[in-house]
Design a protein around this motif. Structure first.
Motif, PDB file in Angstrom:
ATOM      1  N   VAL B  43       0.676  -1.401   0.039  1.00 33.08           N
ATOM      2  CA  VAL B  43      -0.203   0.183  -0.181  1.00 33.08           C
ATOM      3  C   VAL B  43       0.814   1.282   0.029  1.00 33.08           C
ATOM      4  O   VAL B  43       1.401   1.696   1.152  1.00 33.08           O
ATOM      5  CB  VAL B  43      -0.926   0.027   1.321  1.00 33.08           C
ATOM      6  CG1 VAL B  43      -1.949   1.105   1.356  1.00 33.08           C
ATOM      7  CG2 VAL B  43      -1.589  -1.382   1.338  1.00 33.08           C
ATOM      8  N   VAL B  44       1.213   1.656  -1.293  1.00 31.55           N
ATOM      9  CA  VAL B  44       2.085   2.601  -1.406  1.00 31.55           C
ATOM     10  C   VAL B  44       1.486   3.886  -1.418  1.00 31.55           C
ATOM     11  O   VAL B  44       1.243   4.627  -2.813  1.00 31.55           O
ATOM     12  CB  VAL B  44       3.253   2.490  -2.703  1.00 31.55           C
ATOM     13  CG1 VAL B  44       4.299   3.447  -2.427  1.00 31.55           C
ATOM     14  CG2 VAL B  44       3.967   1.016  -2.466  1.00 31.55           C
ATOM     15  N   TRP B  45       0.917   4.297  -0.336  1.00 35.33           N
ATOM     16  CA  TRP B  45      -0.027   5.755  -0.255  1.00 35.33           C
ATOM     17  C   TRP B  45       0.866   6.656   0.636  1.00 35.33           C
ATOM     18  O   TRP B  45       1.201   6.278   1.617  1.00 35.33           O
ATOM     19  CB  TRP B  45      -1.314   5.254   0.208  1.00 35.33           C
ATOM     20  CG  TRP B  45      -2.035   4.297  -0.506  1.00 35.33           C
ATOM     21  CD1 TRP B  45      -1.945   3.736  -1.652  1.00 35.33           C
ATOM     22  CD2 TRP B  45      -3.404   3.955  -0.115  1.00 35.33           C
ATOM     23  NE1 TRP B  45      -2.718   2.899  -2.120  1.00 35.33           N
ATOM     24  CE2 TRP B  45      -3.822   3.011  -1.170  1.00 35.33           C
ATOM     25  CE3 TRP B  45      -4.346   4.194   0.932  1.00 35.33           C
ATOM     26  CZ2 TRP B  45      -5.048   2.420  -0.886  1.00 35.33           C
ATOM     27  CZ3 TRP B  45      -5.521   3.519   1.217  1.00 35.33           C
ATOM     28  CH2 TRP B  45      -5.965   2.821   0.042  1.00 35.33           C
ATOM     29  N   ARG B  46       0.535   7.983   0.174  1.00 39.49           N
ATOM     30  CA  ARG B  46       0.969   9.021   0.724  1.00 39.49           C
ATOM     31  C   ARG B  46      -0.302   9.363   1.792  1.00 39.49           C
ATOM     32  O   ARG B  46      -1.441   8.833   1.771  1.00 39.49           O
ATOM     33  CB  ARG B  46       1.192  10.055   0.143  1.00 39.49           C
ATOM     34  CG  ARG B  46       2.270  10.117  -0.889  1.00 39.49           C
ATOM     35  CD  ARG B  46       2.892  11.228  -1.623  1.00 39.49           C
ATOM     36  NE  ARG B  46       3.956  10.932  -2.762  1.00 39.49           N
ATOM     37  CZ  ARG B  46       5.096  11.058  -2.113  1.00 39.49           C
ATOM     38  NH1 ARG B  46       5.424  11.222  -0.931  1.00 39.49           N
ATOM     39  NH2 ARG B  46       6.211  10.702  -3.191  1.00 39.49           N
TER      40      ARG B  46
END
Lengths: 211, 211
Positions: B43-46
């Protein structure tokens, strides 16, 4: 852990001067902790502010000539990790050392970190299994408090090197707690050969630096 | 830990249906893990994207009538924590259960979490010390692998309740690893009385719910 709490960061012509741990200046540090006024101050920052500081820690610190720059990240795959990968890309980082504990619930998280590395083009130097078994100092019997072997299995499945297992070790914890030199004071401690072997593996993977 | 991996989240008229752990539907879950296509997906979320999902988990899930809503956050004081506090504020949360391990380096981090709670007006229900000592199953001798007493000292200094210490316990780890019912299967395990006592403390702090 390095007895550097409360030290101040100064400014010089070429940027922030990192905090030196020893007289020989063989280890220099930078941390948001040095920029806080009080040690219990909470860094209640959203992603963009954290990302900006991480970029500054790469570009605005007078690091000088370094053999290694070690970036210790929190767990996860979020702003901190993206910011570090982006800021370091021009310097062609050697890669990521991925640390897990042995149990499935941790290995699952770390598997996602490996996906992150693949997505962002960061090489995985290897996986380390931490908190891997505990040899009782009273009876010498070993107990796998958090299961065992999850790190090695993960490395095998992901096709990346497995660098070794570090056992739970009260002497290592005590050294970190009291800022003592573990290598000098506890060479017979069970974590010592494990850590030494991992360090050798990392050095072997970066032969140019050994010359 | 609850053997719910891979379960799907469905949609109903009143929102997302949470995942039920048991037939009696006594525990319902929501996690970003249920929304991923593959378990190793990162989950490469900012921050903003994470914050938006956390708000949705409060407002768009058909939770129904709940006795307790437990939000398990990552360590730190960043987007996830701010988003959870903001989304739950209209529901007047009972407060934060703050978990630390005994050693100074963890207690330092958790001290900053307490500052975060104060800043955001979140009551601290109490501090729990986890990984607090290990009784060898072979010789019964106890070793404080990660030091001891840091959690209690922190609670005292911060003027918040100390709820108890949970020892390192291979049977608890194994239960979590294999999704087994710790309460049913390991009532004689050393972590059992510790966890039962902490649960009682929390129930005592929320008397309205006991009626």
């Amino acid at each position: 852990m390095l007895q550097a709490q409360g030290r101040a960061v100064h400014q010089c012509d070429s940027g922030w001067v990192p905090v030196f741990v020893d007289q020989e200046q063989s280890i220099s540090l930078m941390s948001v902790g040095f920029l806080l006024e009080r040690p219990d101050e909470a860094v209640v920052w959203r992603g963009p502010k954290k990302s900006a500081l991480i970029k500054q820690f790469v570009s605005d610190v007078a690091w000088g000539e370094l053999d290694y720059l070690v970036v210790d990240t929190p767990p996860g795959t979020s702003d901190e990790h993206m910011a570090a990968v982006e800021a370091l890309r021009p310097y062609r980082p050697l890669g990521a050392l991925v640390v897990t504990t042995p149990q499935a619930v941790s290995v699952g998280d770390v598997r996602r970190e490996l996906t992150f590395c693949r997505k962002t083009g960061l090489q995985v130097m290897g996986v380390v299994e931490n908190m891997s078994g505990f040899a009782c100092p009273h009876c010498a019997e070993c107990t796998n408090i958090f299961s065992r072997g999850g790190g090695e299995e993960l490395a095998r499945l992901a096709g990346v090197p497995f660098l070794g297992s570090v056992p739970l070790d009260p002497e290592l914890s005590r050294s970190l707690e009291e800022g003592r030199d573990f290598i000098q004071e506890f060479p017979k401690s069970p974590a010592f050969p494990a850590l030494a072997s991992i360090a050798r593996e990392v050095l072997n993977a970066t032969p140019a630096l050994l010359c």
